[in-house]
Scaffold this active site. Structure first.
Site, PDB file in Angstrom:
ATOM      1  N   ASP A  13       0.815  -1.228   0.000  1.00  0.00           N
ATOM      2  CA  ASP A  13       0.000   0.000   0.000  1.00  0.00           C
ATOM      3  C   ASP A  13       0.843   1.270   0.000  1.00  0.00           C
ATOM      4  O   ASP A  13       0.429   2.306   0.517  1.00  0.00           O
ATOM      5  CB  ASP A  13      -0.942   0.043   1.224  1.00  0.00           C
ATOM      6  CG  ASP A  13      -1.787  -1.203   1.312  1.00  0.00           C
ATOM      7  OD1 ASP A  13      -2.328  -1.605   0.275  1.00  0.00           O
ATOM      8  OD2 ASP A  13      -1.898  -1.770   2.414  1.00  0.00           O
ATOM      9  N   GLY A  15       1.725   2.897  -2.619  1.00  0.00           N
ATOM     10  CA  GLY A  15       1.387   3.757  -3.756  1.00  0.00           C
ATOM     11  C   GLY A  15       2.058   3.264  -5.032  1.00  0.00           C
ATOM     12  O   GLY A  15       2.346   4.047  -5.937  1.00  0.00           O
ATOM     13  N   ALA A  39      -4.648  -7.821  -3.047  1.00  0.00           N
ATOM     14  CA  ALA A  39      -4.272  -6.458  -2.662  1.00  0.00           C
ATOM     15  C   ALA A  39      -4.820  -5.524  -3.723  1.00  0.00           C
ATOM     16  O   ALA A  39      -5.277  -5.968  -4.774  1.00  0.00           O
ATOM     17  CB  ALA A  39      -2.758  -6.316  -2.569  1.00  0.00           C
ATOM     18  N   HIS A  41      -4.195  -1.930  -5.985  1.00  0.00           N
ATOM     19  CA  HIS A  41      -3.430  -0.752  -6.374  1.00  0.00           C
ATOM     20  C   HIS A  41      -4.427   0.333  -6.746  1.00  0.00           C
ATOM     21  O   HIS A  41      -5.240   0.126  -7.640  1.00  0.00           O
ATOM     22  CB  HIS A  41      -2.581  -1.035  -7.614  1.00  0.00           C
ATOM     23  CG  HIS A  41      -1.469  -1.993  -7.363  1.00  0.00           C
ATOM     24  ND1 HIS A  41      -0.755  -2.008  -6.200  1.00  0.00           N
ATOM     25  CD2 HIS A  41      -0.943  -2.944  -8.132  1.00  0.00           C
ATOM     26  CE1 HIS A  41       0.169  -2.940  -6.274  1.00  0.00           C
ATOM     27  NE2 HIS A  41       0.068  -3.542  -7.436  1.00  0.00           N
TER      28      HIS A  41
HETATM   29  P1  GDP Z   1      -0.421   0.235  -3.764  1.00  0.00           P
HETATM   30  O1  GDP Z   1      -1.082  -1.071  -3.506  1.00  0.00           O
HETATM   31  O2  GDP Z   1       1.018   0.239  -3.357  1.00  0.00           O
HETATM   32  O3  GDP Z   1      -0.620   0.715  -5.160  1.00  0.00           O
HETATM   33  O4  GDP Z   1      -1.091   1.330  -2.815  1.00  0.00           O
HETATM   34  P2  GDP Z   1      -2.642   1.591  -2.515  1.00  0.00           P
HETATM   35  O5  GDP Z   1      -3.324   1.871  -3.757  1.00  0.00           O
HETATM   36  O6  GDP Z   1      -3.197   0.566  -1.630  1.00  0.00           O
HETATM   37  O7  GDP Z   1      -2.525   2.887  -1.595  1.00  0.00           O
HETATM   38  C1  GDP Z   1      -2.063   4.067  -2.002  1.00  0.00           C
HETATM   39  C2  GDP Z   1      -3.160   5.118  -1.801  1.00  0.00           C
HETATM   40  O8  GDP Z   1      -2.587   6.380  -1.674  1.00  0.00           O
HETATM   41  C3  GDP Z   1      -4.118   5.239  -2.949  1.00  0.00           C
HETATM   42  O9  GDP Z   1      -5.385   5.632  -2.479  1.00  0.00           O
HETATM   43  C4  GDP Z   1      -3.512   6.352  -3.806  1.00  0.00           C
HETATM   44  O10 GDP Z   1      -4.451   7.037  -4.622  1.00  0.00           O
HETATM   45  C5  GDP Z   1      -2.989   7.230  -2.742  1.00  0.00           C
HETATM   46  N1  GDP Z   1      -1.776   7.966  -3.070  1.00  0.00           N
HETATM   47  C6  GDP Z   1      -0.676   7.557  -3.753  1.00  0.00           C
HETATM   48  N2  GDP Z   1       0.266   8.506  -3.737  1.00  0.00           N
HETATM   49  C7  GDP Z   1      -0.252   9.559  -3.020  1.00  0.00           C
HETATM   50  C8  GDP Z   1       0.261  10.817  -2.606  1.00  0.00           C
HETATM   51  O11 GDP Z   1       1.393  11.177  -2.879  1.00  0.00           O
HETATM   52  N3  GDP Z   1      -0.575  11.582  -1.841  1.00  0.00           N
HETATM   53  C9  GDP Z   1      -1.812  11.217  -1.486  1.00  0.00           C
HETATM   54  N4  GDP Z   1      -2.540  12.037  -0.741  1.00  0.00           N
HETATM   55  N5  GDP Z   1      -2.326  10.036  -1.850  1.00  0.00           N
HETATM   56  C10 GDP Z   1      -1.551   9.215  -2.597  1.00  0.00           C
END
Ligand code: GDP
Length: 425
Positions: A13, A15, A39, A41
């Site tokens: 999670d 990002g 999981a 993304h």
């Molecule tokens: P992943 O599984 O690694 O892709 O991560 P997730 O999707 O579970 O979680 C990342 C969350 O953070 C998502 O809701 C993204 O839209 C959000 N996100 C990613 N980068 C940023 C950022 O720089 N700032 C903010 N506020 N949200 C972000």
């Protein structure tokens, strides 16, 4: 040709989806090489907001070929639902932009059922499985008791194989768990629906990739979950059931000879963790609630509140080493803008000693976080697009983390939108 892997450095999670969505522009192929639909993304782009579970994040880019490699847990049922949702939002998904390895093993309905049965048996000792069948699936894969996607093209052979597996699996379902036996006609109906739908997508992706490689095409490998959830290098047994690290990407992608030129490790500016297991830097109570709210830290797949805490330098440095990261993307910096002072778990204390090396998993229960603080920046940074746009205290935080984890922070993400980032050259 230049190949790149985008991987999680921590508990997942971080990002990754957002970074893959951003970087796919520079690559011809995007490949998911491990994991299943367990999981999510999250990707925000011109089509809307998506929680992708199995689809490679390159699916939104025109001209990009997306591949589900042999290393994934191919859950056709979930993939089907996911595709319908994404297609409904205006994204085309056809064999022109999505291919599935004929060597990928199928996650069958009994894997999900077994996951639920085992979590119920464990009761209060449960691991916090997402109950997507991932652990039973990978166990079966390593016992060679799975169906390969390519078997869809050999119906007679497939039927015999299914019968054999059914007899074997029913011994566990009925004998171990006292559950109802699986029925052949249900399985055949399942294959008639999902197998037939996906047949046009299945091919020898190894051949496709070899050709692409010869033509000098570039490949992006997309990981699911982070280093600390890797089956071999993570916090055992609170890991996933496959290898999430970059070293596995060539094996799970279908191009075992692939060279990875660049490994972008994604690190969140603070820590989050889903599920059970030791989490040294964990916050509780009001300050945890505030951070969780600010970051919207609820599981993309399950909606479960994530455990939160400050950045964990000890775990992050270990994650960077496991991944062989060449560049770091530090995400969600904007979320910390509300803090007067920025907490950092700089070391662990174990039995009265300060340690900087990530210890053996069982020792984590006795580790205490050693917290240091830096001054906060206390202003909205979500509009920053250049390094100079960041307030000095935010720059200092990035530089501190960079030095502490020993890897260049090349990207700083300040929002979920595609363009909300700073690239440092
Ligand atoms: P992943 O599984 O690694 O892709 O991560 P997730 O999707 O579970 O979680 C990342 C969350 O953070 C998502 O809701 C993204 O839209 C959000 N996100 C990613 N980068 C940023 C950022 O720089 N700032 C903010 N506020 N949200 C972000």
């Amino acid at each position: 040709m230049s190949n790149c892997a985008i991987v999680g450095i921590n508990w997942g999670d971080e990002g990754k989806g957002r970074m893959v969505d951003l970087l796919t522009e520079r690559y011809d192929y995007v490949i998911r090489y491990q994991g299943g639909g367990n999981a999510g993304h999250t990707v925000v782009n011109e089509y809307g907001k998506f929680a992708l579970h199995l689809l490679p994040s390159g699916i939104f880019r025109k001209g990009v070929m997306n591949i589900l490699g042999n290393g994934v847990a191919l859950d056709l049922e979930n993939l089907y639902q996911e595709m319908q949702t994404v297609i409904a939002q205006g994204v085309a998904i056809t064999p022109e932009n999505l291919r599935i390895s004929d060597r990928a093993s199928l996650l069958l309905p009994w894997h999900r059922e077994l996951d639920g049965l085992e979590e119920a048996r464990l009761a209060d000792k449960k691991f916090g499985s997402t109950k997507q069948g991932i652990a039973p699936f990978y166990s079966d894969k390593y016992q060679k008791k799975t169906i390969l996607a390519g078997e869809l093209f050999y119906p007679e052979h497939l039927k015999e194989h299914l019968k054999d597996l059914l007899d074997w699996k029913n011994l566990t379902l009925t004998g171990v768990y006292g559950a109802e036996p699986a029925k052949l006609e249900n399985l055949i109906a399942w294959f008639d629906k999902y197998g037939e739908f996906f047949k046009p997508f299945v091919c020898d992706t190894g051949k496709l990739l070899k050709k692409a490689s010869k033509e000098g095409k570039s490949i992006l490998f997309e990981a699911q979950l982070g280093s600390l959830r890797d089956l071999d290098y993570g916090i055992h047994p609170y890991t996933t059931s496959s290898n999430a690290i970059a070293a596995y990407a060539p094996v799970g992608s279908g191009l075992p000879s692939a060279k990875i030129d660049k490994v972008v490790g994604v690190v969140k500016a603070y820590s989050t963790c889903v599920g059970e297991g030791p989490f040294v830097c964990e916050w509780f109570g009001e300050e945890a609630e505030k951070l969780r709210e600010a970051g919207g830290e609820y599981g993309a797949k399950t909606g479960r509140p994530r455990r939160v805490g400050p950045i964990d330098i000890v775990a992050t440095r270990y994650g960077v080493e496991c991944q062989g990261a060449t560049d770091i993307a530090l995400t969600k910096m904007d979320v910390m803008s509300y803090m007067d002072r920025i907490p950092i778990c700089a070391h662990y204390e174990l039995n009265g000693e300060i340690i900087d090396d990530f210890p053996f998993p069982a020792a984590l229960y006795d580790c205490k976080p050693v917290i240091e603080y830096m001054d906060g920046w206390k202003c909205d940074i979500s509009g920053a697009r250049k390094w100079e746009d960041l307030p000095v205290n935010a720059q200092k935080y990035v530089e501190y983390v960079e030095k502490a984890i020993g890897c260049r922070i090349r990207y700083v993400s300040v929002g979920p939108e595609r363009d909300a980032y700073i690239e440092r050259v």
